[in-house]
Scaffold this motif. Structure first.
Motif, mmCIF file in Angstrom:
data_model
loop_
_atom_site.group_PDB
_atom_site.id
_atom_site.type_symbol
_atom_site.label_atom_id
_atom_site.label_comp_id
_atom_site.label_asym_id
_atom_site.label_seq_id
_atom_site.Cartn_x
_atom_site.Cartn_y
_atom_site.Cartn_z
ATOM 1 N N PHE A 101 -57.435 -5.980 11.860
ATOM 2 C CA PHE A 101 -57.048 -6.192 13.001
ATOM 3 C C PHE A 101 -57.119 -4.651 13.973
ATOM 4 O O PHE A 101 -56.789 -3.712 13.016
ATOM 5 C CB PHE A 101 -55.479 -6.515 13.217
ATOM 6 C CG PHE A 101 -54.924 -7.720 12.861
ATOM 7 C CD1 PHE A 101 -54.619 -8.091 11.593
ATOM 8 C CD2 PHE A 101 -55.216 -8.958 13.846
ATOM 9 C CE1 PHE A 101 -54.367 -9.354 11.122
ATOM 10 C CE2 PHE A 101 -54.825 -10.222 13.127
ATOM 11 C CZ PHE A 101 -54.491 -10.601 12.250
ATOM 12 N N PHE A 150 -52.801 -6.477 19.934
ATOM 13 C CA PHE A 150 -53.649 -6.666 18.752
ATOM 14 C C PHE A 150 -54.858 -7.384 19.101
ATOM 15 O O PHE A 150 -54.617 -8.436 20.144
ATOM 16 C CB PHE A 150 -52.901 -7.201 17.589
ATOM 17 C CG PHE A 150 -51.762 -6.462 16.747
ATOM 18 C CD1 PHE A 150 -50.776 -5.854 17.466
ATOM 19 C CD2 PHE A 150 -52.414 -5.644 15.865
ATOM 20 C CE1 PHE A 150 -49.704 -5.137 16.700
ATOM 21 C CE2 PHE A 150 -51.594 -4.918 15.131
ATOM 22 C CZ PHE A 150 -50.357 -4.407 15.710
ATOM 23 N N GLY A 151 -55.973 -7.545 18.531
ATOM 24 C CA GLY A 151 -57.054 -8.131 18.691
ATOM 25 C C GLY A 151 -56.821 -9.542 17.762
ATOM 26 O O GLY A 151 -55.805 -9.495 17.049
ATOM 27 N N SER A 152 -57.749 -10.511 17.923
ATOM 28 C CA SER A 152 -57.151 -11.665 17.059
ATOM 29 C C SER A 152 -57.605 -11.505 15.452
ATOM 30 O O SER A 152 -57.210 -12.453 14.896
ATOM 31 C CB SER A 152 -58.104 -12.747 17.584
ATOM 32 O OG SER A 152 -58.000 -13.154 18.886
#
Lengths: 112, 114
Positions: free
Chosen positions: A88, A102-104
């Motif tokens: 992440f 956060f990104g996925s």
């Protein structure tokens, strides 16, 4: 609203190969964080990138930050099975900078 | 080493119950956070706290409340648990902006609401 996008979301690669994970974010930020998560476990801090042009390396992983392009990369060199995990990236929010968006996540699977 | 602990690794509750999730950190961090993690949705911030008795809503505060009476402890409360609150809950803490603001995570609590 801050958006953090990672690609690819899933990556299957063979041992010994090189690859790069990308993290794009939508608003200005001078720092970025990378985390690793093993299945069923919590997040572990990998890299803290605190300025434009920052580069950090640990073993087969190298992370860099380009704040002008709003892009960070996580480069994997000569992958090994132990690197299999979800990665992440995260960027501080503009409002309440203490919190992160956060990104996925990128699920990395390294095949022997 | 920074240590963030959570009161339970696994929890099963019934719909309508009041649920308390506890988080304790031992490094005198000023900031503490609660996230939930769901497949395909990544980590989403529920609430965070930057000082004792101070809190701010995150992206998905509905159905949750928090309490921070002491610096080292941050509690997440589900007032009336519902099945859509079945999830992995992660607590984190960080020292502050001046020190890079790296967040350290607890082991997580997997909550199932029946």
């Amino acid at each position: 609203e801050l958006k953090v996008e990672q690609n690819p979301l899933f990556l299957s690669m063979q041992e010994g190969k090189n690859y790069t994970i990308y993290c794009n974010y939508s608003t200005t930020s001078d720092r970025l964080y990378w985390y690793r998560q093993d299945p069923g476990k919590s997040l572990e801090s990998l890299f803290v990138l605190l300025s434009n042009g920052a580069v950090k390396q640990e073993g087969r992983l190298m992370a860099s930050l380009d704040t002008k392009a709003r892009l960070s990369t996580l480069h994997i060199t000569a992958a090994v099975h132990d690197l299999s995990a979800t990665y992440f990236c995260a960027v501080p929010r503009w409002t309440g900078r203490r919190a992160l968006t956060f990104g996925s996540g990128t699920r990395l699977q390294v095949q022997p | 080493d920074v240590k963030v602990t959570q009161s339970s690794r696994y929890l099963v509750k019934r719909t309508g119950e009041k649920v308390f999730l506890e988080c304790v950190q031992d490094m005198d961090h000023e900031n503490m956070f609660w996230y939930r993690q769901d497949p395909g949705l990544g980590l989403r911030l529920i609430y965070f706290s930057y000082d004792v008795k101070m809190k701010e809503k995150g992206d998905i505060p509905e159905g949750y409340s928090v309490s921070r009476e002491k610096k080292e402890r941050f509690s997440l409360i589900l007032e009336s648990a519902s099945t859509n609150q079945t999830s992995m809950y992660l607590c984190a803490s960080s020292l502050g902006l001046e020190i890079g603001n790296e967040q350290f995570f607890g082991p997580g609590t997997r909550l199932t609401v029946l």
